[in-house]
Structures are given as C-alpha cells and as structure tokens.
Design an enzyme around this catalytic site. Structure first.
Site, PDB file in Angstrom:
ATOM      1  N   LYS A 121       6.927   6.164 -10.784  1.00  0.00           N
ATOM      2  CA  LYS A 121       6.070   5.373  -9.900  1.00  0.00           C
ATOM      3  C   LYS A 121       5.446   4.259 -10.732  1.00  0.00           C
ATOM      4  O   LYS A 121       4.635   4.510 -11.622  1.00  0.00           O
ATOM      5  CB  LYS A 121       4.984   6.234  -9.264  1.00  0.00           C
ATOM      6  CG  LYS A 121       4.132   5.476  -8.250  1.00  0.00           C
ATOM      7  CD  LYS A 121       3.103   6.387  -7.601  1.00  0.00           C
ATOM      8  CE  LYS A 121       2.253   5.641  -6.588  1.00  0.00           C
ATOM      9  NZ  LYS A 121       1.231   6.509  -5.979  1.00  0.00           N
ATOM     10  N   ARG A 126      -4.293   0.639 -11.571  1.00  0.00           N
ATOM     11  CA  ARG A 126      -3.874   1.985 -11.964  1.00  0.00           C
ATOM     12  C   ARG A 126      -2.893   1.941 -13.133  1.00  0.00           C
ATOM     13  O   ARG A 126      -2.053   2.825 -13.284  1.00  0.00           O
ATOM     14  CB  ARG A 126      -3.240   2.690 -10.755  1.00  0.00           C
ATOM     15  CG  ARG A 126      -4.221   2.861  -9.603  1.00  0.00           C
ATOM     16  CD  ARG A 126      -3.601   3.622  -8.443  1.00  0.00           C
ATOM     17  NE  ARG A 126      -4.605   3.908  -7.438  1.00  0.00           N
ATOM     18  CZ  ARG A 126      -4.492   3.572  -6.148  1.00  0.00           C
ATOM     19  NH1 ARG A 126      -3.421   2.955  -5.716  1.00  0.00           N
ATOM     20  NH2 ARG A 126      -5.456   3.881  -5.307  1.00  0.00           N
ATOM     21  N   LYS A 161       9.714   5.002  -7.045  1.00  0.00           N
ATOM     22  CA  LYS A 161       8.858   4.201  -6.179  1.00  0.00           C
ATOM     23  C   LYS A 161       8.261   3.056  -6.989  1.00  0.00           C
ATOM     24  O   LYS A 161       7.726   3.308  -8.079  1.00  0.00           O
ATOM     25  CB  LYS A 161       7.740   5.090  -5.615  1.00  0.00           C
ATOM     26  CG  LYS A 161       6.764   4.393  -4.681  1.00  0.00           C
ATOM     27  CD  LYS A 161       5.693   5.363  -4.189  1.00  0.00           C
ATOM     28  CE  LYS A 161       4.716   4.679  -3.236  1.00  0.00           C
ATOM     29  NZ  LYS A 161       3.688   5.597  -2.729  1.00  0.00           N
ATOM     30  N   SER A 187       5.312  -0.452   1.160  1.00  0.00           N
ATOM     31  CA  SER A 187       4.686  -1.355   2.121  1.00  0.00           C
ATOM     32  C   SER A 187       4.991  -2.818   1.861  1.00  0.00           C
ATOM     33  O   SER A 187       5.250  -3.589   2.795  1.00  0.00           O
ATOM     34  CB  SER A 187       3.171  -1.143   2.119  1.00  0.00           C
ATOM     35  OG  SER A 187       2.621  -1.395   0.827  1.00  0.00           O
ATOM     36  N   TYR A 190       9.369   2.806   6.462  1.00  0.00           N
ATOM     37  CA  TYR A 190       8.586   2.666   7.694  1.00  0.00           C
ATOM     38  C   TYR A 190       9.470   2.314   8.887  1.00  0.00           C
ATOM     39  O   TYR A 190       9.015   2.364  10.020  1.00  0.00           O
ATOM     40  CB  TYR A 190       7.487   1.616   7.489  1.00  0.00           C
ATOM     41  CG  TYR A 190       6.536   2.005   6.382  1.00  0.00           C
ATOM     42  CD1 TYR A 190       5.521   2.934   6.603  1.00  0.00           C
ATOM     43  CD2 TYR A 190       6.674   1.500   5.086  1.00  0.00           C
ATOM     44  CE1 TYR A 190       4.672   3.334   5.580  1.00  0.00           C
ATOM     45  CE2 TYR A 190       5.829   1.887   4.063  1.00  0.00           C
ATOM     46  CZ  TYR A 190       4.830   2.810   4.314  1.00  0.00           C
ATOM     47  OH  TYR A 190       3.997   3.210   3.294  1.00  0.00           O
TER      48      TYR A 190
END
Length: 330
Positions: A204, A225, A256, A282, A321
């Site tokens: 990630k 992060r 990801k 997203s 999505y």
C-alpha cells in the site's frame, strides 16, 4: 503478369483481429463478475445517501441503502463487498474506540449485510482506525504525535475480534503496521474465528490518488502517512512486505493503488501461490469519471480497459467502485 510474393508479409497478426467474434475467441485476458469486489461506505446518523462530490455515482450509504447495494451486487454476480464505516464526528477520538465498539457503525453494517445476503456474497471489512480517529491516522499516536506501531497492533486485535463477531468473512487490515497480519491472525484464532480470512494490504503506497477517499470516509487527517505507507519510489521492499505477510498467515494479498503500480502487481502475482487482489482506488475512479464528463474519453471503454489491465497484470480479484455496473455489463 508476374507477382513478387516475397514483398508481402507472410505472418499477419491482424488476421486474429478481423472481427469482434475473432477477437473474443483469442482474447488472453477475460473479466468475470466474480473477479470484482465492491467497496462501500456506510455513514452513521443519516436518513438519505450522501453523494461523494469527487466520486460521481458513489455515495455514503444509509444502513438501508447499503443493504440494497449488497443485494444488487449479489444479483449482478459480484464476488464480495468491502465495507467502510463512517461514524458521527462526535464519536471520533484519539484511540478510534468506535472501531472496536460492537455497536459501532461498521459492526452494525456487517450484521446488516450478513442478514441480507448471508454467505452468498463475501463480506469484507476494512480493519483500520483512520475512519474512527479524530486525528485521522491509521493508528494510535505516541506522546510526540507519531504513530505507535505496537500500541496500534493491540487495537487491531480488538477490531478483528468485533468484526468477526459481527459475522464478517474476510478482514482487510489496511494500516500498514509492521506485524499486523500475525497479530490479527492470532486474535482471530484465539477467539474461535479460525475460518475468518485475512486479506493483507501487503503493498500500500503513500499515494496522491487517495484524495477522494478522504472525503468518502470524512477523514480528519492532518499531514500524511509516509512513515508507514510505502514510498512510491520503491519496488523491492514490496517483496519484503510480501514475505512477512505470508509468514504471518495472510490468506490473500493486495496491491493498492492498482493502475500506477501494475509493475508491482505483476511481481507479486508471479511470486505467490495465494490469491492476489488489487484496489482500483478513488483517484483512479475520479480521473476516468472526470475525463468522461468533459467528453475527453469514452467512459465505458476506459473503465473496461483499466480493469482489463489490472487483471492482465495478475490480479485475480479487483476492488472497484464500478463493480456492480461492470458485472451487469459482463
């Protein structure tokens, strides 16, 4: 009249592209509804779905509309649903206690979906604190404001237990804490949840493409992060993360984001004999929708092309999505 045959090509790859039927027959990569997993957000304390402005067509669900979305996904042949809980702001705190409350929004949503679709849809849950903390980080902070890895692992163990108690089939630890898979596996096994699977967020990256997701979960994050998510410049450390997660008991592994890291996805897929997932996040979704809304690209073709590229790179499961929409079209 003489003909010089040697001036023309003997091998013509175009012969296998002549008609739609021919192209379908020789296609090397095929998408199927069962490759797809639908990420879904459920928000506490709302009476109607709330549109996410940066993700046209995606909403923060009410409990009732989440049930409906789960049924629609199941009917379309989608394999699973990944649930994210969005608590009321007043319930966020430094420890993310709403994430371990048996009556917290995510645990309630798991029970709702389980009651609606049972085992006909694989119910997955995000196992992370960022939705529930007032500081927006994926873990507990120490006195200096840094994410405390080992204190966070204790919280993750609690989250795994309450999510499993609620009936989830798969937990998805997404926080990128060192040792998270092993701690979660132990917590599940010690509480009688040996059958709950762990989908490890093995790779990630600290990506710019998460922007719309922050709106989707009502993130309170200040800063970034980068101290716990991977550096986009690095590839080899992905294989180190993979080895650690597998040794700790990961049942499945994930990369990801998807599209910017297809090279990493290919390396992971080539290295393992467990199922491999990729999350079309997203920002990837938003880019296609925005470009299509401006008439710059063909929306449906772009969706299928991106998903096919992820499957071609080695993903057996794709979180997207567009899952229900694409499954219907397939």
């Amino acid at each position: 009249m003489s003909t010089t045959y040697g001036t023309f090509p003997g091998s013509r790859p175009r012969r296998l592209r002549t008609t739609p039927a021919m192209r379908r027959m020789v296609a090397e990569t095929r998408l199927h509804p069962s490759d797809l997993i639908l990420p879904a957000f459920v928000r506490e304390g709302i009476g109607e779905p709330v549109p996410i402005s940066a993700m046209p067509g995606v909403v923060q669900h009410t409990r009732d509309t989440l049930r409906k979305a789960a049924v629609e996904a199941r009917e379309a042949g989608v394999a699973g649903i990944m649930l994210f809980g969005v608590p009321e702001d007043a319930k966020k705190d430094a420890l993310g206690t709403a994430g371990t409350d048996p009556d917290g929004i995510l645990q309630v949503a798991i029970r709702d979906v389980k009651a609606e679709v049972g085992d006909e849809l694989v119910i997955m849950s995000d196992l992370c604190l960022d939705e529930f903390t007032d500081h927006g980080h994926c873990g507990v902070l120490d006195a200096e404001g840094r994410v405390d890895n080992d204190a966070t692992l204790e919280r993750y163990a609690e989250m795994a237990q309450v999510q499993a108690d609620a009936g989830v089939h798969v937990v998805g630890p997404s926080g990128m804490m060192d040792g998270q898979v092993g701690v979660i596996r132990d917590a599940l096994d010690q509480t009688g949840h040996e059958d709950v699977s762990v989908l490890a967020y093995t790779v990630k990256y600290a990506s710019a493409f998460y922007g719309p997701f922050r709106e989707a979960i009502g993130s309170s994050l200040q800063g970034d992060r980068k101290t716990y998510q991977q550096d986009p410049a690095n590839a080899r450390e992905s294989l180190r993360e993979l080895a650690l997660d597998l040794a700790e008991g990961a049942d499945m592994v994930m990369v990801k984001p998807a599209l910017p890291y297809l090279d990493i996805l290919r390396q992971i897929a080539d290295a393992v004999d467990v199922p491999v997932a990729a999350y079309q996040i997203s920002g990837e979704y938003a880019m296609v929708e925005a470009a299509a809304a401006n008439g710059w690209i063909d929306r449906d073709r772009a969706i299928m092309e991106t998903l096919t590229s992820v499957k071609r790179a080695g993903a057996g499961m794709i979180l997207t999505y567009w899952a229900t929409e694409v499954a219907r079209s397939l």
